[in-house]
Design an enzyme around this catalytic site. Structure first.
Site, short mmCIF file in Angstrom:
data_model
loop_
_atom_site.label_atom_id
_atom_site.label_comp_id
_atom_site.label_asym_id
_atom_site.label_seq_id
_atom_site.Cartn_x
_atom_site.Cartn_y
_atom_site.Cartn_z
N GLU A 104 119.16 22.86 30.72
CA GLU A 104 119.02 22.09 31.99
C GLU A 104 120.17 21.10 31.72
O GLU A 104 119.96 20.20 30.73
CB GLU A 104 117.83 21.62 32.23
CG GLU A 104 116.81 22.54 32.75
CD GLU A 104 115.96 23.13 31.63
OE1 GLU A 104 115.19 24.18 31.84
OE2 GLU A 104 115.97 22.41 30.54
N TYR A 116 129.54 23.32 28.21
CA TYR A 116 128.58 24.38 27.97
C TYR A 116 129.50 25.74 28.73
O TYR A 116 129.28 26.86 27.97
CB TYR A 116 127.41 24.35 28.91
CG TYR A 116 126.54 23.13 28.41
CD1 TYR A 116 126.55 22.73 26.89
CD2 TYR A 116 126.07 22.20 29.23
CE1 TYR A 116 125.66 21.76 26.57
CE2 TYR A 116 125.17 20.97 28.82
CZ TYR A 116 124.96 20.96 27.71
OH TYR A 116 124.33 19.96 27.00
#
Length: 145
Positions: A104, A116
């Site tokens: 998250e 990411y």
């Protein structure tokens, strides 16, 4: 430069990075638990020029893993340290036949989301009001097999 599994002797360095990077940082006891008692936790630490520049704390639970915390000192950012930590974790997870890597990330953290995405994570959903301050989280997953 090296990436290695963190040890108790790295606790102060980890906490220094943690406190610099996060709005709601781990306490001393939280980090000590991650280092010495949590059987699922692995913490990688990036050492550069005799100092610790960043770390990645992740949990492995059966066929999946989750990033708990990743932090890089502000003075060391944009030098590939976060990416190197992620790639080392991915290597470890593949060796252990882990199928998925999840995380998250704050919806406002565009730099982290870009990192990411660069290493192959994909946005899955938004977790509304996920953080203590009410900010949303982007839930991301990377398949490893």
């Amino acid at each position: 430069m090296s990436i290695e599994l963190a040890k108790i002797t790295d606790l102060d360095a980890l906490l220094e990075i943690e406190n610099e990077c996060f709005k709601d940082p781990y306490t001393h006891d939280d980090m000590l638990y991650e280092l010495s008692q949590n059987p699922c936790s692995k913490i990688l630490i990036f050492k550069k020029d005799w100092c610790s520049a960043g770390f990645l704390d992740f949990w492995i639970t059966f066929d999946s893993a989750t990033i708990c915390q990743i932090g890089v000192k502000k003075s060391e950012r944009r030098q590939g340290i976060g990416e190197a930590l992620l790639l080392e974790a991915i290597k470890i997870l593949k060796e252990q036949n882990v199928e998925f890597f999840t995380l998250e990330v704050r919806a406002s953290n565009t730099a982290a989301i870009a990192l990411y995405t660069k290493v192959g994570f994909e946005k899955v959903t938004v977790k509304t009001g996920y953080y203590k301050d009410g900010e949303d989280a982007i839930y991301m997953v990377k398949g490893l097999i």
